[in-house]
Enzyme design. Sequence first.
Site, PDB file in Angstrom:
ATOM      1  N   GLY A  18       0.841  -1.191   0.000  1.00  0.00           N
ATOM      2  CA  GLY A  18       0.000   0.000   0.000  1.00  0.00           C
ATOM      3  C   GLY A  18       0.872   1.235   0.000  1.00  0.00           C
TER       4      GLY A  18
ATOM      5  N   GLN B 267       3.143   9.889   1.193  1.00  0.00           N
ATOM      6  CA  GLN B 267       4.411   9.157   1.311  1.00  0.00           C
ATOM      7  C   GLN B 267       5.373   9.422   0.154  1.00  0.00           C
ATOM      8  OE1 GLN B 267       2.392   5.193   2.194  1.00  0.00           O
ATOM      9  NE2 GLN B 267       4.244   5.104   3.448  1.00  0.00           N
TER      10      GLN B 267
ATOM     11  N   CYS C 232       5.586   0.231   7.963  1.00  0.00           N
ATOM     12  CA  CYS C 232       5.231   1.325   7.058  1.00  0.00           C
ATOM     13  C   CYS C 232       6.468   1.702   6.263  1.00  0.00           C
ATOM     14  CB  CYS C 232       4.743   2.515   7.873  1.00  0.00           C
ATOM     15  SG  CYS C 232       4.337   3.951   6.872  1.00  0.00           S
ATOM     16  N   LEU C 233       6.298   1.904   4.953  1.00  0.00           N
ATOM     17  CA  LEU C 233       7.441   2.263   4.107  1.00  0.00           C
ATOM     18  C   LEU C 233       8.091   3.570   4.567  1.00  0.00           C
ATOM     19  CD1 LEU C 233       5.997   1.463   0.554  1.00  0.00           C
ATOM     20  CD2 LEU C 233       7.627   0.100   1.878  1.00  0.00           C
TER      21      LEU C 233
ATOM     22  N   HIS D  74      -4.805   1.457   7.309  1.00  0.00           N
ATOM     23  CA  HIS D  74      -3.457   2.051   7.322  1.00  0.00           C
ATOM     24  C   HIS D  74      -3.372   3.202   6.311  1.00  0.00           C
ATOM     25  CE1 HIS D  74       1.078   1.522   7.834  1.00  0.00           C
ATOM     26  NE2 HIS D  74       0.994   2.297   6.781  1.00  0.00           N
ATOM     27  N   GLU D  75      -3.879   2.970   5.099  1.00  0.00           N
ATOM     28  CA  GLU D  75      -3.775   3.992   4.052  1.00  0.00           C
ATOM     29  C   GLU D  75      -4.733   5.159   4.304  1.00  0.00           C
ATOM     30  OE1 GLU D  75      -1.178   3.770   2.400  1.00  0.00           O
ATOM     31  OE2 GLU D  75      -0.804   1.658   2.814  1.00  0.00           O
TER      32      GLU D  75
ATOM     33  N   HIS E 287      -3.143   7.360   6.736  1.00  0.00           N
ATOM     34  CA  HIS E 287      -2.119   8.206   6.101  1.00  0.00           C
ATOM     35  C   HIS E 287      -2.753   9.486   5.544  1.00  0.00           C
ATOM     36  CE1 HIS E 287       1.871   6.483   6.086  1.00  0.00           C
ATOM     37  NE2 HIS E 287       1.454   5.310   5.643  1.00  0.00           N
TER      38      HIS E 287
HETATM   39 ZN   LIG Z   1       2.370   3.478   5.853  1.00  0.00          ZN
END
Ligand SMILES: [Zn+2]
Length: 171
Positions: free
Chosen positions: A46, A51, A93-94, A135-136, A139
């Site tokens: 995702g 991000q 998380c990236l 999660h997204e 964000h």
């Molecule tokens: Zn994330």
Amino acid sequence: MIYPIVKYGNPVLEHPAETVTEFDTPELNKLVDDMFESMYAARGVGLAAPQIGIGRRIAVIDTSAGEDPAQKLVLINPEVLHKEGTQTIEEGCLSIPGFREDVRRSKKVTIRAQNAKGEFYEKTGEDLLARAFLHETDHLNGRLYITHVSPLKRDLIRRKIRKLQKAGEWA
Ligand SMILES: [Zn+2]
């Protein structure tokens, strides 16, 4: 085009993103394609626009990690309509690379979102997909998964990241 992933500490990650009002433009279609490309390059399932430094309410998800094109989802202006059950799984998380923590989330989640053409759709996901939806969407609301862990663990992560920042290993 592959965008670099913005890391924790950049304010774009902690501000609510702006609603998308123009659809089906070459610019939006290109951005969505680039987001998938950037997500696969970073080996994520995702990715939210903040991000990659873009404060707009756009996220992409592919829980098959590029194996099954039918799993590709574009979430524009997503809203969570319904949540049920609970699951606790280690989450990462990236934008916070190198860290993972157990996060308790709903097991089954229904969202309403728009696709790149602006068409509204609803989708229900369970387990990993439910987690990705939350999660997204978080964000896009300026919220990171570490806000769901205990204050003690969160402080520990923040302290470790501050050390990495000072050492020049977090940019
Ligand atoms: Zn994330």
